[in-house]
Every structure is written in C-alpha cells, then in structure tokens.
Design a protein around this motif. Structure first.
Motif, PDB file in Angstrom:
ATOM      1  N   ASP A  55     -17.646   0.532  17.482  1.00  0.00           N
ATOM      2  CA  ASP A  55     -17.814  -0.447  16.265  1.00  0.00           C
ATOM      3  C   ASP A  55     -18.687   0.106  15.090  1.00  0.00           C
ATOM      4  N   GLN A  56     -19.041   1.347  15.319  1.00  0.00           N
ATOM      5  CA  GLN A  56     -19.954   1.935  14.256  1.00  0.00           C
ATOM      6  C   GLN A  56     -19.078   2.927  13.492  1.00  0.00           C
ATOM      7  N   SER A  57     -19.746   3.181  12.341  1.00  0.00           N
ATOM      8  CA  SER A  57     -19.175   4.152  11.633  1.00  0.00           C
ATOM      9  C   SER A  57     -18.848   5.325  12.203  1.00  0.00           C
ATOM     10  N   TYR A  58     -17.728   6.017  12.321  1.00  0.00           N
ATOM     11  CA  TYR A  58     -17.226   7.192  13.042  1.00  0.00           C
ATOM     12  C   TYR A  58     -17.163   6.829  14.636  1.00  0.00           C
ATOM     13  N   GLY A  59     -17.464   5.473  14.790  1.00  0.00           N
ATOM     14  CA  GLY A  59     -17.488   5.214  16.295  1.00  0.00           C
ATOM     15  C   GLY A  59     -16.070   5.714  17.264  1.00  0.00           C
ATOM     16  N   THR A  60     -15.100   5.782  16.605  1.00  0.00           N
ATOM     17  CA  THR A  60     -13.909   6.266  17.405  1.00  0.00           C
ATOM     18  C   THR A  60     -14.138   7.789  17.861  1.00  0.00           C
ATOM     19  N   LEU A  61     -14.661   8.354  16.726  1.00  0.00           N
ATOM     20  CA  LEU A  61     -14.893   9.816  17.025  1.00  0.00           C
ATOM     21  C   LEU A  61     -16.052  10.044  18.128  1.00  0.00           C
ATOM     22  N   LEU A  62     -17.253   9.474  17.769  1.00  0.00           N
ATOM     23  CA  LEU A  62     -18.380   9.541  18.740  1.00  0.00           C
ATOM     24  C   LEU A  62     -17.801   8.979  20.005  1.00  0.00           C
ATOM     25  N   LEU A  63     -17.084   8.065  20.279  1.00  0.00           N
ATOM     26  CA  LEU A  63     -16.756   7.454  21.700  1.00  0.00           C
ATOM     27  C   LEU A  63     -15.771   8.364  22.327  1.00  0.00           C
ATOM     28  N   THR A  64     -14.772   9.004  21.548  1.00  0.00           N
ATOM     29  CA  THR A  64     -14.142  10.017  21.886  1.00  0.00           C
ATOM     30  C   THR A  64     -14.996  11.091  22.428  1.00  0.00           C
ATOM     31  N   LEU A  65     -15.842  11.702  21.884  1.00  0.00           N
ATOM     32  CA  LEU A  65     -16.721  12.933  22.291  1.00  0.00           C
ATOM     33  C   LEU A  65     -17.282  12.341  23.586  1.00  0.00           C
ATOM     34  N   MET A  66     -17.830  11.125  23.718  1.00  0.00           N
ATOM     35  CA  MET A  66     -18.545  10.676  24.987  1.00  0.00           C
ATOM     36  C   MET A  66     -17.713  10.634  25.978  1.00  0.00           C
ATOM     37  N   ALA A  67     -16.514  10.229  25.868  1.00  0.00           N
ATOM     38  CA  ALA A  67     -15.304  10.140  27.023  1.00  0.00           C
ATOM     39  C   ALA A  67     -15.210  11.738  27.556  1.00  0.00           C
TER      40      ALA A  67
END
Length: 273
Positions: free
Chosen positions: A242-254
């Motif tokens: 839910d943060q700014s650029y959250g989808t990108l950050l969560l994808t990198l974490m995944a």
C-alpha cells in the motif's frame, strides 16, 4: 562429569547420524518449497489477487489444497522436525569447527534455528490437521488478548522489537555472507558457489526486510492499541504493497524470498550436517 561427557557423546553421535542427516536434507527441500510458495503468495498480494494469508501458513494451506498436498505437508512437517532435532543437538554438542566465544554464539544460533524449525513443523501439522487455520488471525487475536492484560502492551511491543532485531540480523547475516560458513564450499564448482552466494544474499536480505517490517508493525500495534496491525508477515506484505511504489517493492521482496527458497535447495546438497 562422566555422565555429562557420556550425554554429549551420545548427542554427538545422534547429531551426525546418517538417517538424521538425510531427514534434515529432505527438510531443507521442504523448507525451500514453503518459501517458494510464500514468494508466490507475496506476488499475488502485490497485484491484489490473494485472499490467502501472506505467510508460511498461507503457503502451506495453498499446498494442502493441491492433489497429494496434505501428504506433502506432512512430509515437510517431518523434515522440519528432523531439522529442529539436528539444530537442538548442535546446540547441545557445539560446532566442532568453532572455538571460544564464536562457538557460544553458534550454539545460541542453533537454539534459535531449532525453535524456528519446530514452530514451522507445528504450523505444518496444524495446517494438515485443521485445514483453514490462520496464524495471522491467531496472532491478531493473541495480541488483542495480551493488550487487555496489565503490561500486555509492553510485552507485545517487546515481541515486535525482538522480531525487528531478528530481521535486521538476517539482513546483516546475508550481506556479510555468513551463511557460507555452513556450506561445503570446497565441493562446489566456481559457478555453483557464485550462484549460492547470490541466492543467499538476496534471500536473507529479503527475509530480514520482511521480518523487520513485521516487527515494526507489531510495535505500532502496541503503541496505537491496534491488534489489526499485528498480523505478522501477512500485515507486513500488505502494508508494503500500500506504499508508494509498493507493488514494485513487494515484487522485489517476493523475488528475494524465492531466491531463499532456491538457496534452501542448494543447502540440501551442500549444507554441513
């Protein structure tokens, strides 16, 4: 003293038995599968497509829902239990290659690993025996009950602080490549060693980041008196999304968590057991 030495000798023989080694290596494969499924759930959360808990219990539930899934969950539970026993014995006997203070640190680390593996073995068994159980829901409910007791919010905050500290420790552990100490690097080809190093760094950093965020959210739950924030890794992943650029950050974490899963497969072959 003689009784103590005999107990240590027995523990040492058990720790280095061939059958326990095979079970522990199988457990590492199972542990890797759980993390690959966990990474897949994290990707689903990143793109708003998952109703499952974004943690290891959610990964095990997803596995249990597949054909032969419950059998695999039980097999993973057995392997993880063997890993817990192996690490408990390492804590009791000590790591032969270490000496002095370093040996004490490794024994303490082995106790921590034994607790983690035992917890995941128990989680796998609970998923098998009571399909639909949610560790995130249980953690939220437990946090709510603790907050109602005297000093409960302090305990919740302390638990969050410990979890965040573990997360930071995992990040550092990965960045300094401490994990290589436990691998038979001499048996690896240069290409395999480079691959294992990259997977280990990415995996430990991603796991550490997830645990750190989860710990900080638990601390915030205690400060704000909001048990909804104390859902462990599931809340951490959804908050990050839910943060700014959250989808990108969560994808990198995944992707990092998936790297850790692959690293577990490398460990199943080259881990010093």
């Amino acid at each position: 003293m003689s009784l103590t030495r005999n107990a240590e000798a027995t523990a040492s023989r058990t720790a280095h038995s061939r059958s326990l080694e095979l079970l522990a290596r199988a457990g590492l494969i199972g542990y890797g599968i759980v993390h690959l499924l966990f990474a897949w759930l994290a990707l689903q959360i990143a793109f708003g497509r998952s109703a499952e808990d974004g943690d290891q219990s959610g990964a095990l539930q997803a596995l249990a829902a597949q054909p032969m899934g419950k059998f695999l969950v039980v097999a993973i539970a057995v392997g993880l239990l063997a890993m817990a026993i192996w690490q408990a014995l390492e804590a009791a006997v000590g790591h032969r290659a270490d000496s002095g203070g370093e040996r004490v640190v490794e024994r303490i680390a082995s106790v921590g690993r034994a607790v983690v593996y035992l917890y995941f073995a128990w989680t796998a068994w609970k998923v098998f025996s009571t399909a639909g159980s949610s560790t995130a829901d249980k953690q939220e409910a437990l946090t709510g009950r603790l907050m109602e007791s005297a000093g409960g919010r302090w305990l919740v905050g302390l638990a969050g602080l410990v979890l965040a500290a573990i997360g930071v420790g995992l990040v550092i552990y990965g960045l300094v490549k401490r994990f290589e100490k436990h691998l038979k690097t001499g048996e690896m080809s240069p290409r395999t060693r480079q691959l294992s190093r990259r997977l280990g760094i990415a995996g430990y950093v991603a796991k550490g980041a997830a645990y750190t965020i989860a710990g900080l959210l638990i601390i915030m739950a205690a400060v704000n008196y909001d048990p909804d924030q104390a859902r462990g890794l599931d809340a951490a992943l959804r908050t990050l999304r839910d943060q700014s650029y959250g989808t990108l950050l969560l994808t990198l974490m995944a992707l990092g968590i998936a790297a850790y899963g692959a690293f577990c497969f490398v460990q199943s072959r080259y881990r010093k057991v």
